[in-house]
Scaffold this motif. Structure first.
Motif, PDB file in Angstrom:
ATOM      1  N   GLN A   5       0.832  -1.205   0.000  1.00  0.00           N
ATOM      2  CA  GLN A   5       0.000   0.000   0.000  1.00  0.00           C
ATOM      3  C   GLN A   5       0.869   1.258   0.000  1.00  0.00           C
ATOM      4  O   GLN A   5       1.722   1.425   0.864  1.00  0.00           O
ATOM      5  CB  GLN A   5      -0.931   0.013   1.210  1.00  0.00           C
ATOM      6  CG  GLN A   5      -1.902  -1.141   1.246  1.00  0.00           C
ATOM      7  CD  GLN A   5      -2.821  -1.153   0.045  1.00  0.00           C
ATOM      8  OE1 GLN A   5      -3.490  -0.162  -0.244  1.00  0.00           O
ATOM      9  NE2 GLN A   5      -2.862  -2.278  -0.655  1.00  0.00           N
ATOM     10  N   ASP A   6       0.620   2.138  -0.952  1.00  0.00           N
ATOM     11  CA  ASP A   6       1.331   3.404  -1.057  1.00  0.00           C
ATOM     12  C   ASP A   6       0.575   4.428  -0.201  1.00  0.00           C
ATOM     13  O   ASP A   6      -0.401   5.029  -0.656  1.00  0.00           O
ATOM     14  CB  ASP A   6       1.401   3.831  -2.523  1.00  0.00           C
ATOM     15  CG  ASP A   6       2.270   5.059  -2.735  1.00  0.00           C
ATOM     16  OD1 ASP A   6       2.844   5.584  -1.761  1.00  0.00           O
ATOM     17  OD2 ASP A   6       2.367   5.500  -3.892  1.00  0.00           O
ATOM     18  N   VAL A   7       1.019   4.556   1.047  1.00  0.00           N
ATOM     19  CA  VAL A   7       0.354   5.429   2.018  1.00  0.00           C
ATOM     20  C   VAL A   7       1.414   6.199   2.814  1.00  0.00           C
ATOM     21  O   VAL A   7       2.586   5.841   2.794  1.00  0.00           O
ATOM     22  CB  VAL A   7      -0.531   4.615   2.996  1.00  0.00           C
ATOM     23  CG1 VAL A   7      -1.748   4.040   2.292  1.00  0.00           C
ATOM     24  CG2 VAL A   7       0.256   3.512   3.679  1.00  0.00           C
ATOM     25  N   ASP A   8       0.968   7.205   3.533  1.00  0.00           N
ATOM     26  CA  ASP A   8       1.896   7.938   4.401  1.00  0.00           C
ATOM     27  C   ASP A   8       2.288   7.094   5.607  1.00  0.00           C
ATOM     28  O   ASP A   8       3.439   7.099   6.021  1.00  0.00           O
ATOM     29  CB  ASP A   8       1.265   9.251   4.876  1.00  0.00           C
ATOM     30  CG  ASP A   8       1.036  10.233   3.739  1.00  0.00           C
ATOM     31  OD1 ASP A   8       1.845  10.249   2.786  1.00  0.00           O
ATOM     32  OD2 ASP A   8       0.030  10.972   3.792  1.00  0.00           O
ATOM     33  N   ALA A   9       1.323   6.375   6.182  1.00  0.00           N
ATOM     34  CA  ALA A   9       1.597   5.555   7.366  1.00  0.00           C
ATOM     35  C   ALA A   9       0.915   4.202   7.237  1.00  0.00           C
ATOM     36  O   ALA A   9      -0.267   4.119   6.909  1.00  0.00           O
ATOM     37  CB  ALA A   9       1.121   6.261   8.632  1.00  0.00           C
ATOM     38  N   MET A  10       1.679   3.159   7.489  1.00  0.00           N
ATOM     39  CA  MET A  10       1.203   1.787   7.459  1.00  0.00           C
ATOM     40  C   MET A  10       1.220   1.283   8.905  1.00  0.00           C
ATOM     41  O   MET A  10       2.237   1.427   9.590  1.00  0.00           O
ATOM     42  CB  MET A  10       2.174   0.974   6.603  1.00  0.00           C
ATOM     43  CG  MET A  10       1.826  -0.451   6.370  1.00  0.00           C
ATOM     44  SD  MET A  10       3.105  -1.215   5.318  1.00  0.00           S
ATOM     45  CE  MET A  10       2.927  -0.292   3.789  1.00  0.00           C
ATOM     46  N   VAL A  11       0.112   0.726   9.365  1.00  0.00           N
ATOM     47  CA  VAL A  11       0.041   0.245  10.738  1.00  0.00           C
ATOM     48  C   VAL A  11       0.444  -1.224  10.781  1.00  0.00           C
ATOM     49  O   VAL A  11      -0.008  -2.030   9.969  1.00  0.00           O
ATOM     50  CB  VAL A  11      -1.362   0.460  11.344  1.00  0.00           C
ATOM     51  CG1 VAL A  11      -1.438  -0.107  12.759  1.00  0.00           C
ATOM     52  CG2 VAL A  11      -1.699   1.956  11.349  1.00  0.00           C
ATOM     53  N   ASN A  12       1.302  -1.540  11.729  1.00  0.00           N
ATOM     54  CA  ASN A  12       1.783  -2.898  11.944  1.00  0.00           C
ATOM     55  C   ASN A  12       1.115  -3.481  13.178  1.00  0.00           C
ATOM     56  O   ASN A  12       1.178  -2.901  14.250  1.00  0.00           O
ATOM     57  CB  ASN A  12       3.308  -2.880  12.138  1.00  0.00           C
ATOM     58  CG  ASN A  12       3.885  -4.253  12.384  1.00  0.00           C
ATOM     59  OD1 ASN A  12       3.259  -5.266  12.088  1.00  0.00           O
ATOM     60  ND2 ASN A  12       5.082  -4.281  12.930  1.00  0.00           N
ATOM     61  N   ALA A  13       0.494  -4.647  13.007  1.00  0.00           N
ATOM     62  CA  ALA A  13      -0.040  -5.396  14.145  1.00  0.00           C
ATOM     63  C   ALA A  13       1.153  -6.113  14.774  1.00  0.00           C
ATOM     64  O   ALA A  13       1.438  -7.261  14.478  1.00  0.00           O
ATOM     65  CB  ALA A  13      -1.106  -6.374  13.681  1.00  0.00           C
ATOM     66  N   ALA A  14       1.872  -5.386  15.616  1.00  0.00           N
ATOM     67  CA  ALA A  14       3.152  -5.837  16.157  1.00  0.00           C
ATOM     68  C   ALA A  14       2.972  -6.700  17.397  1.00  0.00           C
ATOM     69  O   ALA A  14       1.907  -6.714  18.018  1.00  0.00           O
ATOM     70  CB  ALA A  14       4.006  -4.618  16.515  1.00  0.00           C
ATOM     71  N   ASN A  15       4.044  -7.388  17.763  1.00  0.00           N
ATOM     72  CA  ASN A  15       4.051  -8.014  19.084  1.00  0.00           C
ATOM     73  C   ASN A  15       4.793  -7.058  20.021  1.00  0.00           C
ATOM     74  O   ASN A  15       5.436  -6.112  19.576  1.00  0.00           O
ATOM     75  CB  ASN A  15       4.648  -9.433  19.057  1.00  0.00           C
ATOM     76  CG  ASN A  15       6.095  -9.461  18.659  1.00  0.00           C
ATOM     77  OD1 ASN A  15       6.911  -8.707  19.186  1.00  0.00           O
ATOM     78  ND2 ASN A  15       6.439 -10.334  17.728  1.00  0.00           N
ATOM     79  N   SER A  16       4.695  -7.280  21.293  1.00  0.00           N
ATOM     80  CA  SER A  16       5.220  -6.311  22.262  1.00  0.00           C
ATOM     81  C   SER A  16       6.738  -6.148  22.191  1.00  0.00           C
ATOM     82  O   SER A  16       7.262  -5.108  22.579  1.00  0.00           O
ATOM     83  CB  SER A  16       4.796  -6.689  23.676  1.00  0.00           C
ATOM     84  OG  SER A  16       5.349  -7.940  24.027  1.00  0.00           O
ATOM     85  N   SER A  17       7.447  -7.128  21.657  1.00  0.00           N
ATOM     86  CA  SER A  17       8.906  -7.013  21.580  1.00  0.00           C
ATOM     87  C   SER A  17       9.359  -5.976  20.553  1.00  0.00           C
ATOM     88  O   SER A  17      10.484  -5.490  20.625  1.00  0.00           O
ATOM     89  CB  SER A  17       9.536  -8.367  21.225  1.00  0.00           C
ATOM     90  OG  SER A  17       9.390  -8.643  19.835  1.00  0.00           O
ATOM     91  N   LEU A  18       8.497  -5.659  19.595  1.00  0.00           N
ATOM     92  CA  LEU A  18       8.805  -4.763  18.470  1.00  0.00           C
ATOM     93  C   LEU A  18       9.886  -5.331  17.543  1.00  0.00           C
ATOM     94  O   LEU A  18      10.391  -4.610  16.687  1.00  0.00           O
ATOM     95  CB  LEU A  18       9.243  -3.368  18.954  1.00  0.00           C
ATOM     96  CG  LEU A  18       8.202  -2.532  19.659  1.00  0.00           C
ATOM     97  CD1 LEU A  18       8.827  -1.238  20.191  1.00  0.00           C
ATOM     98  CD2 LEU A  18       7.058  -2.191  18.707  1.00  0.00           C
TER      99      LEU A  18
END
Length: 171
Positions: free
Chosen positions: A15-28
């Motif tokens: 996706q060509d966007v300004d911000a992409m959200v990551n469904a991260a785990n707590s360790s990053l």
């Protein structure tokens, strides 16, 4: 001006966007699913910034419902906003934690001046959140919380089931 909400079935890392959200785990530090895909496609710059965050403000990891931004590395976005969704529980209502992931990600997107944001279906994969309820929370929270600087929010889902669930709540 209200934020436009769109639904795309496909790969969030394209996706060509300004911000992409990551469904991260707590360790990053990367993982499976969306988190692993973002780290793999984004390259080592994302992991390097995540390690810096762990060495400073987030030594114990990122707390559930919170969000933090890094570079997007090689991804077609300017920023990745990492957020940690809650695991589903049949005995404890964690709805507010899931809603917080969307609100906090939008807050950070606005601080970064992001006009376009792509979200995955947070917590609905390995964390076990029921898909229809996850879509309801995602769409309702974004509708209520989207700051005016964010012109478009794209929900990027992987399969037909998720597309149907999000489409129901967007209509």
């Amino acid at each position: 001006m209200s934020t436009q909400l769109d639904l795309v079935q496909g790969d969030i890392t394209q996706q060509d966007v300004d911000a992409m959200v990551n469904a991260a785990n707590s360790s990053l530090l990367g993982g499976g699913g969306v988190d692993g895909a973002i780290h793999r496609r984004g390259g080592p710059e994302i992991l390097a910034e995540c390690r810096k965050l762990r060495a400073s403000h987030h030594g114990k990891g990122l707390r559930t419902g919170h969000a933090v931004a890094t570079t997007a590395g090689l991804l077609p976005a300017r920023h990745v906003i990492h957020t940690v969704g809650p695991r589903w529980s049949a005995t404890e209502d964690r709805t507010e934690l899931l809603a917080s992931c969307y609100r906090e990600s939008l807050r950070i997107a606005a601080e970064l001046g992001a006009r376009t944001v792509a979200f995955p279906a947070i917590s609905t994969g390995i964390y076990g959140w029921p898909l229809d309820d996850g879509a309801r929370i995602a769409v309702g929270t974004v509708r209520a919380a989207a700051p005016s600087v964010v012109e478009e929010v794209r929900f990027v889902v992987f399969d037909d089931r998720a597309h149907e669930a999000f489409a129901r709540h967007l209509s």
